[in-house]
Design a protein around this motif. Sequence first.
Motif, PDB file in Angstrom:
ATOM      1  N   THR A 218       0.717  -1.285   0.540  1.00 23.53           N
ATOM      2  CA  THR A 218      -0.184  -0.221  -0.440  1.00 23.53           C
ATOM      3  C   THR A 218       0.263   1.315  -0.297  1.00 23.53           C
ATOM      4  N   LEU A 219       0.689   1.976  -1.054  1.00 23.48           N
ATOM      5  CA  LEU A 219       1.496   3.346  -1.083  1.00 23.48           C
ATOM      6  C   LEU A 219       0.811   4.492  -0.418  1.00 23.48           C
ATOM      7  N   THR A 220       1.339   5.160   0.523  1.00 27.50           N
ATOM      8  CA  THR A 220       1.247   6.154   1.381  1.00 27.50           C
ATOM      9  C   THR A 220       1.825   7.614   0.757  1.00 27.50           C
ATOM     10  N   LYS A 221       2.891   7.369  -0.159  1.00 27.50           N
ATOM     11  CA  LYS A 221       3.731   8.664   0.131  1.00 27.50           C
ATOM     12  C   LYS A 221       4.711   8.109  -1.497  1.00 27.50           C
ATOM     13  N   GLU A 222       4.537   8.960  -2.706  1.00 26.04           N
ATOM     14  CA  GLU A 222       4.885   8.697  -3.850  1.00 26.04           C
ATOM     15  C   GLU A 222       5.981   9.947  -3.700  1.00 26.04           C
ATOM     16  N   GLY A 223       7.315   9.353  -4.727  1.00 29.57           N
ATOM     17  CA  GLY A 223       8.426  10.111  -4.297  1.00 29.57           C
ATOM     18  C   GLY A 223       9.634   9.409  -4.594  1.00 29.57           C
ATOM     19  N   MET A 224      11.125  10.156  -4.939  1.00 32.03           N
ATOM     20  CA  MET A 224      12.085   9.434  -4.366  1.00 32.03           C
ATOM     21  C   MET A 224      12.291   8.771  -3.421  1.00 32.03           C
ATOM     22  N   TYR A 225      11.937   9.481  -2.780  1.00 29.10           N
ATOM     23  CA  TYR A 225      11.783   8.971  -0.736  1.00 29.10           C
ATOM     24  C   TYR A 225      10.172   7.899  -0.479  1.00 29.10           C
ATOM     25  N   PRO A 226      10.176   7.233  -1.175  1.00 29.52           N
ATOM     26  CA  PRO A 226       8.828   7.028  -1.119  1.00 29.52           C
ATOM     27  C   PRO A 226       8.465   6.593   0.711  1.00 29.52           C
ATOM     28  N   GLU A 227       7.375   6.364   0.879  1.00 28.33           N
ATOM     29  CA  GLU A 227       6.695   5.871   1.854  1.00 28.33           C
ATOM     30  C   GLU A 227       5.378   4.803   1.792  1.00 28.33           C
ATOM     31  N   PHE A 228       5.222   3.377   1.942  1.00 30.93           N
ATOM     32  CA  PHE A 228       4.901   2.376   1.783  1.00 30.93           C
ATOM     33  C   PHE A 228       4.841   2.052   2.958  1.00 30.93           C
ATOM     34  N   LEU A 229       3.372   0.927   3.276  1.00 32.61           N
ATOM     35  CA  LEU A 229       2.746   0.005   4.250  1.00 32.61           C
ATOM     36  C   LEU A 229       2.702  -1.856   3.619  1.00 32.61           C
TER      37      LEU A 229
END
Length: 281
Positions: A179-190
């Motif tokens: 589950t993607l929570t923040k897209e980017g070149m430093y992404p955050e996900f579950l």
Amino acid sequence: MNIKQASEQSGVSAPNIRFYEKEGLLTPARRQGNGYRDYTAGDIRTLKLIRMLRMLDVPLPTIEAVLRGEQPLQQALQAQQTVLEQQVAQLAAAMQFCADLARQAPQAETLDVDACLTRMEHPATQQGFFSGWLQDYRTLAQVQHQRHFSFIPEGSINTPQEFTAALRAYAEEKGMLFTLTKEGMYPEFLLDGIAYKAYRNPGKYRDEICCDAVHPEQLDTGLPLRREKLLRFLRLAVPPVCTFAAILAAGWVVTGGAGWLWLEVLASAGVLLERCLERWL
């Protein structure tokens, strides 16, 4: 359909259906006019899912979290598997205790009940420090991997979309819920409910993606502190020891003596240094 029909189709008794409704696991629609419950095919499927999970002895709060989408089903099943494995181990210990005690032909009047209770209440003291070390080592390795892991994607990572695609491909390959929570070149996900932050480590030929748990302190091994320290030491020491033994055997076969001793010492020291850098950097 009414509650009797819902009970027949789902295999859940009417009292249990009312109980699940009271607990908030099921909210059937109400008919206009008389206010009677009107169960749908979706409600029947929900009841069957609840019945299945209850047959696996999954707690009601966990089932509620799954139905609300607050906890992935896979994660709930994995957690319940761990609980059931612990119960199996406890039952196996109880069976062994019964067998050992029965062989002694005990008498109720003369049985040392205090000694039996001490053995049952403190089984770890009877098993010894090194019992189950292989399973504990696997547990430690799994938790360390959950805290930090890395992988090599198929192609280079130049955009946030490519980063997301690489993470999603990794999760699909491992059979994990992403589950993607923040897209980017430093992404955050579950990943299976565990929160991670990722970053790209550019290489000479291929990029590497490194993932760190956002809350590593919550990923506990559950092992006694002394045993965990020993296993951490073994995780560092075993590779250089195996390297030392392998080079010693090969050098002895080739040279017929200990002429390669200095080489194997250097190789083992290099492996140990690499393991230490891998842990601390």
